[in-house]
Design an enzyme around this catalytic site. Sequence first.
Site, short mmCIF file in Angstrom:
data_model
loop_
_atom_site.label_atom_id
_atom_site.label_comp_id
_atom_site.label_asym_id
_atom_site.label_seq_id
_atom_site.Cartn_x
_atom_site.Cartn_y
_atom_site.Cartn_z
N LYS A 175 26.14 30.33 50.03
CA LYS A 175 27.51 30.43 50.55
C LYS A 175 27.50 30.98 51.98
O LYS A 175 28.21 30.48 52.86
CB LYS A 175 28.36 31.32 49.63
CG LYS A 175 28.66 30.66 48.29
CD LYS A 175 29.30 31.60 47.27
CE LYS A 175 29.43 30.91 45.92
NZ LYS A 175 30.00 31.77 44.87
N GLN A 184 30.96 37.99 43.54
CA GLN A 184 30.13 37.08 42.75
C GLN A 184 30.04 37.57 41.31
O GLN A 184 29.78 38.75 41.05
CB GLN A 184 28.72 36.99 43.39
CG GLN A 184 27.81 35.95 42.77
CD GLN A 184 28.26 34.49 43.00
OE1 GLN A 184 29.02 34.20 43.91
NE2 GLN A 184 27.83 33.60 42.14
N ASP A 213 38.34 32.22 45.71
CA ASP A 213 37.73 31.69 44.48
C ASP A 213 38.80 31.12 43.55
O ASP A 213 38.47 30.39 42.60
CB ASP A 213 37.03 32.84 43.72
CG ASP A 213 35.51 32.75 43.81
OD1 ASP A 213 35.00 31.64 44.03
OD2 ASP A 213 34.85 33.80 43.63
N1 GUN Z 1 29.50 32.83 39.53
C1 GUN Z 1 29.24 31.52 39.25
N2 GUN Z 1 30.09 30.72 39.94
C2 GUN Z 1 30.89 31.53 40.65
C3 GUN Z 1 31.97 31.29 41.56
O1 GUN Z 1 32.37 30.17 41.84
N3 GUN Z 1 32.53 32.40 42.10
C4 GUN Z 1 32.12 33.66 41.80
N4 GUN Z 1 32.76 34.69 42.39
N5 GUN Z 1 31.15 33.92 40.98
C5 GUN Z 1 30.52 32.86 40.40
#
Ligand code: GUN
Length: 291
Positions: free
Chosen positions: A52, A96, A119
């Site tokens: 990311k 995350q 998100d």
């Molecule tokens: N863990 C797995 N996929 C995601 C996501 O899209 N966002 C976040 N914050 N955690 C994750």
Amino acid sequence: MILIDGKKTSEILQAEIAEEVLLIKSRGGKTPHLAAVLVGHDGGSETYVAAKVKACDRVGFKSTLIRFEDNVTEEELLNCIGQLNSDADLDGFIVQLPLPKHISEEKIVAAINPHKDVDGFHPVNVGRMVAGLPAFISATPFGIMELIKRYNIATSGKNCVVIGRSNIVGRPMSILLSQKGIDCTVTLCHSRTKNLKAICAEADIIIAALGMAEFLTGEMVKEGAVVIDVGITRVKSDKTKSGWKLLGDVKFDEVAPKCSYITPVPGGVGPMTIASLLYNTLLSSKNEIYK
Ligand code: GUN
């Protein structure tokens, strides 16, 4: 059969974002800024967050990574979220997941300012999506909708079967596909569904998001169906260098020949998720969701 290329589509979407960032900067505008909070050292989370941050660089965003050890307290994390919420330079941030067991993910997500919840996990954004209001849509559903639109897949009046009712994929997909303008007739199936085979065999579009490797077989799919595979199960393999391979929820070799369109695993839905997060951050920087 047309193979839906998620990798290429994600690159196109990221190039479009990069172009817009250049334009914003050339007009003296503010550089979009995304922050990620990472707790602990889980291998998967490390990889996702690194990807990311790298993607932010690629499209010209500013990014900030905030790390905590596994033993961080809920209070410390909530304090951090409070600071990020009031940081005027920040357009969006993510925490995350998963988090260590002693921290309530529900509490953490609820503490994020919905205006910065790129998100799309906050109940306000989920509720706005359900109500058909502008909202941050979470990465996987957004990515799938983008693939459907960019491949001009017909949706109006089509029978769509979503397999799996998770909060982050199946349930939001069922809502987005039934929205005005998309207009699918949606059946949301789950572990208690009866006659799943017969229901799938009637579907024009199938979204397989239950998390069971190679669950959807050839006999469950009608000729000409569109199949979107959201699964990613890692299994041992003696045919790859790493010793592992990724399997989707779809038995690709059996299903693909019957399809009009299908997403592969890897290279289908997965690559779209990072582009979706960047897109939400760009929308936030332009105040396009919460005007
Ligand atoms: N863990 C797995 N996929 C995601 C996501 O899209 N966002 C976040 N914050 N955690 C994750």
